[in-house]
Design a protein around this motif. Structure first.
Motif, short mmCIF file in Angstrom:
data_model
loop_
_atom_site.label_atom_id
_atom_site.label_comp_id
_atom_site.label_asym_id
_atom_site.label_seq_id
_atom_site.Cartn_x
_atom_site.Cartn_y
_atom_site.Cartn_z
N LYS A 254 -8.54 -0.69 -1.43
CA LYS A 254 -8.17 0.72 -1.37
C LYS A 254 -7.67 1.16 -2.74
CE LYS A 254 -6.88 0.47 3.51
NZ LYS A 254 -5.82 0.74 4.53
N LEU A 255 -8.30 2.19 -3.29
CA LEU A 255 -8.00 2.64 -4.65
C LEU A 255 -7.90 4.16 -4.70
CD1 LEU A 255 -10.56 0.40 -6.57
CD2 LEU A 255 -8.12 -0.05 -6.32
N LYS A 256 -7.21 4.63 -5.75
CA LYS A 256 -7.15 6.05 -6.09
C LYS A 256 -7.28 6.19 -7.59
CE LYS A 256 -4.39 8.11 -2.35
NZ LYS A 256 -3.17 8.90 -2.05
N VAL A 257 -7.72 7.34 -8.03
CA VAL A 257 -7.81 7.60 -9.46
C VAL A 257 -6.41 7.57 -10.07
CG1 VAL A 257 -8.42 9.32 -11.21
CG2 VAL A 257 -9.93 8.95 -9.26
N GLY A 258 -6.27 6.80 -11.15
CA GLY A 258 -4.99 6.69 -11.83
C GLY A 258 -4.18 5.46 -11.47
N MET B 34 0.81 -1.21 0.00
CA MET B 34 0.00 0.00 0.00
C MET B 34 0.85 1.28 0.00
SD MET B 34 -3.07 -0.69 -0.37
CE MET B 34 -4.24 -2.02 -0.26
N LYS B 35 2.18 1.14 0.03
CA LYS B 35 3.01 2.33 0.04
C LYS B 35 2.99 3.02 -1.32
CE LYS B 35 6.19 0.69 3.62
NZ LYS B 35 7.60 0.39 3.97
N MET B 36 2.92 2.25 -2.41
CA MET B 36 2.97 2.85 -3.74
C MET B 36 1.72 3.65 -4.05
SD MET B 36 4.83 -0.05 -6.07
CE MET B 36 4.99 1.12 -7.41
N ILE B 37 0.57 3.22 -3.55
CA ILE B 37 -0.66 3.95 -3.83
C ILE B 37 -0.64 5.32 -3.15
CG2 ILE B 37 -2.02 3.11 -1.88
CD1 ILE B 37 -4.40 2.88 -3.73
N GLY B 38 0.16 5.48 -2.12
CA GLY B 38 0.26 6.77 -1.46
C GLY B 38 0.92 7.83 -2.33
N SER B 39 1.65 7.44 -3.37
CA SER B 39 2.29 8.40 -4.26
C SER B 39 1.32 9.01 -5.27
CB SER B 39 3.45 7.73 -5.00
OG SER B 39 2.98 6.65 -5.81
N PHE B 40 0.11 8.44 -5.38
CA PHE B 40 -0.89 9.00 -6.29
C PHE B 40 -1.62 10.14 -5.62
CE2 PHE B 40 -0.08 4.87 -8.02
CZ PHE B 40 -0.29 4.98 -9.38
N GLU C 84 -8.27 8.76 -1.24
CA GLU C 84 -8.32 7.31 -1.31
C GLU C 84 -9.74 6.82 -1.03
OE1 GLU C 84 -4.97 4.65 0.25
OE2 GLU C 84 -6.54 4.38 1.77
N VAL C 85 -10.20 5.87 -1.84
CA VAL C 85 -11.55 5.33 -1.70
C VAL C 85 -11.43 3.88 -1.24
CG1 VAL C 85 -13.72 4.77 -2.88
CG2 VAL C 85 -12.46 6.86 -3.47
N GLU C 86 -12.25 3.50 -0.27
CA GLU C 86 -12.23 2.14 0.25
C GLU C 86 -13.57 1.45 -0.04
OE1 GLU C 86 -11.31 2.28 4.38
OE2 GLU C 86 -9.20 2.85 4.07
N TYR C 87 -13.48 0.24 -0.56
CA TYR C 87 -14.66 -0.58 -0.81
C TYR C 87 -14.54 -1.85 0.05
CZ TYR C 87 -15.77 2.26 -4.93
OH TYR C 87 -16.09 3.29 -5.78
N TYR C 88 -15.58 -2.12 0.83
CA TYR C 88 -15.59 -3.29 1.72
C TYR C 88 -16.41 -4.41 1.09
CZ TYR C 88 -13.66 -0.22 5.31
OH TYR C 88 -12.85 0.65 6.02
N SER C 89 -15.93 -5.62 1.27
CA SER C 89 -16.61 -6.78 0.70
C SER C 89 -17.71 -7.27 1.65
CB SER C 89 -15.61 -7.91 0.44
OG SER C 89 -15.10 -8.40 1.66
N PHE C 90 -18.61 -8.10 1.09
CA PHE C 90 -19.64 -8.78 1.87
C PHE C 90 -19.30 -10.27 1.85
CE2 PHE C 90 -21.50 -4.98 -0.03
CZ PHE C 90 -22.07 -4.36 1.07
N ASP C 91 -18.86 -10.78 2.98
CA ASP C 91 -18.40 -12.16 3.07
C ASP C 91 -19.43 -13.04 3.76
OD1 ASP C 91 -16.07 -11.22 1.94
OD2 ASP C 91 -15.05 -10.98 3.86
N GLN D 60 -17.95 5.16 -8.39
CA GLN D 60 -19.37 5.28 -8.10
C GLN D 60 -19.65 4.44 -6.85
OE1 GLN D 60 -21.22 7.35 -9.85
NE2 GLN D 60 -19.66 7.74 -11.42
N ARG D 61 -20.87 4.50 -6.38
CA ARG D 61 -21.17 3.75 -5.16
C ARG D 61 -21.09 2.25 -5.39
NH1 ARG D 61 -26.68 4.30 -1.41
NH2 ARG D 61 -26.02 2.78 0.18
N ASN D 62 -21.60 1.78 -6.51
CA ASN D 62 -21.64 0.34 -6.78
C ASN D 62 -20.88 -0.06 -8.05
OD1 ASN D 62 -23.33 -0.40 -4.53
ND2 ASN D 62 -25.02 0.57 -5.62
#
Length: 227
Positions: free
Chosen positions: A47-51, A1-7, A11-18, A78-80
């Protein structure tokens, strides 16, 4: 997750339904299921970022380029759904929307129950394995080989992904690099304990020949040479 910090950007987080199939008594709570991550599944917290680059983990729409192993770049959230752009292949530049889908491990014997995770079928993809890159054409490639390949055809696959030889860079460590580094650390610690300085002469074991230059080993079937 260190590389995504350079963008740049948030940051957007999506949680799964298990869940577990056929578990009416709730023997496996969701808190426990959230900690499970199989190699072929996305993480519980995505955890994602644009780009940022991502890779598709399932065949969603092969006719439109959405196959297992397709590389994309995130363009929006988007939300979904996730707005992404395909970056390689004949569908390069095409914008797509990725939905959440139910996913199950391909190995049924991985867990003593049938595990199901509803999440976006993607992972961050700053790098990929040689096997995952098979069939793709990539403009510029960096091949990291800390150890030689271990299967027939892997080196060929890695070096044939680019369109020209000048577009390939290979980082191959010298033979016994890990052993030499470990031995150097032990000698340094031993010298520090004795209060003396030593010179690391990097002596090699007699069992391993030493060659000038940087190289790596290739593996091919004997039948290829004798045919």
């Amino acid at each position: 997750m260190k590389m995504i910090g350079s963008f740049q950007g948030g940051e957007v987080e999506y949680y799964s339904f298990d869940s577990v199939v056929d578990d009416p008594h709730n023997y496996y709570p969701s808190e426990f299921l959230n900690t499970l991550t199989h190699n072929g599944l996305p993480p519980h917290v995505l955890k994602l970022k644009v780009g940022c680059p991502i890779i598709l983990l399932r065949n969603i729409d092969p006719a439109n380029g959405l196959c297992n192993g397709t590389r994309l770049v995130v363009r929006g959230f988007q939300r979904n759904t996730i707005d992404a752009e395909i970056v390689l292949g004949q569908h390069a530049g095409k914008r797509v929307f990725l939905p959440r889908i139910p996913l199950c491990p391909s190995d049924d014997e991985m867990f003593p129950f049938q595990f199901k995770r509803k999440q976006f079928p993607i992972r961050l993809s700053f790098a990929m394995t040689v096997n995952k890159s098979q069939g793709q054409t990539i403009p510029n490639i960096g091949v990291y080989l800390p150890d030689p390949v271990f299967s027939h055809g892997q080196l060929y696959v890695a070096m044939s992904r680019a369109t020209a030889r000048t577009n390939i860079k290979i980082l191959a460590l010298p033979p016994n690099a890990a052993e030499r580094e470990e031995r150097s650390k032990k000698e340094k610690k031993k010298a520090e304990r004795k209060g003396k300085e030593i010179v690391n002469n990097n002596k090699e074991k007699k069992t391993t020949p030493v060659y000038n230059g940087t190289y790596t080993k290739n593996i091919i079937y004997k039948e290829v040479l004798t045919a």
